[in-house]
Write an enzyme that holds these catalytic residues in place. Sequence first.
Site: not given
Length: 227
Positions: A80, A147-148, A178
């Site tokens: 990701r 979070a993405i 992150c």
Amino acid sequence: MVVRPLITVVRAGRLSYTAGLQLQQKLAKQKTADFAEFRNFLLLLEHDPVYTIGIRTKGYTEEDEKRLRELGAEFHRTDRGGLITFHGPGQLVAYPILNLRQFKLSMRCYVATLEQTVIETCRLLGVLNASTTADTGIWVGDKKICAIGVHGSRYVTTHGIGLNCSTDLSWFEHIVPCGIEGKGVTSLSEQLQRQVSLSEATAALLASLAKKFNCQLLEQHQERVTN
């Protein structure tokens, strides 16, 4: 009449990160040459404690991995986007497995729509100041609430979001979430000063997703979609 795309919602319960990843991959690898026949899914679950790193592994070594595992969490490297984050109990994890051609979305527009879905979810629950910033994810002030990190291959999306509902935020103290220095992490429960359950957050997320993606939702048991 315009037919809205259909997304099958799968509530998978609490799974290890490995099991959740395997389920994602199984649902994403559909043998169809026609994008219109692709079956879209929204995989909803809660993970056992796990730290994951995206394709940008800046600053994390094998020693860091060992240190984090010693805390009692798993550690996984993934495909990701984004840097390191934590998933665990009390966090609503949502993995949309969509063929973006059905939604007429580019990858950039998909991410923006996902962001707006989370912001609307927070608003429905009473957190009115959630927003995007120059940094990834959804923020309340200088604290990240969601979070993405997504992945796309041949228009099909995997991975997704981790929305902190009643998450034990102390897990984040062992990393730089992150990769963003000087900022914190929060949860719906912390912001609202009450316990926000996964079921409450899920109901808001589904309402927001149906609106923002202009789609239909169909609930189905995991066994029926994986057998």
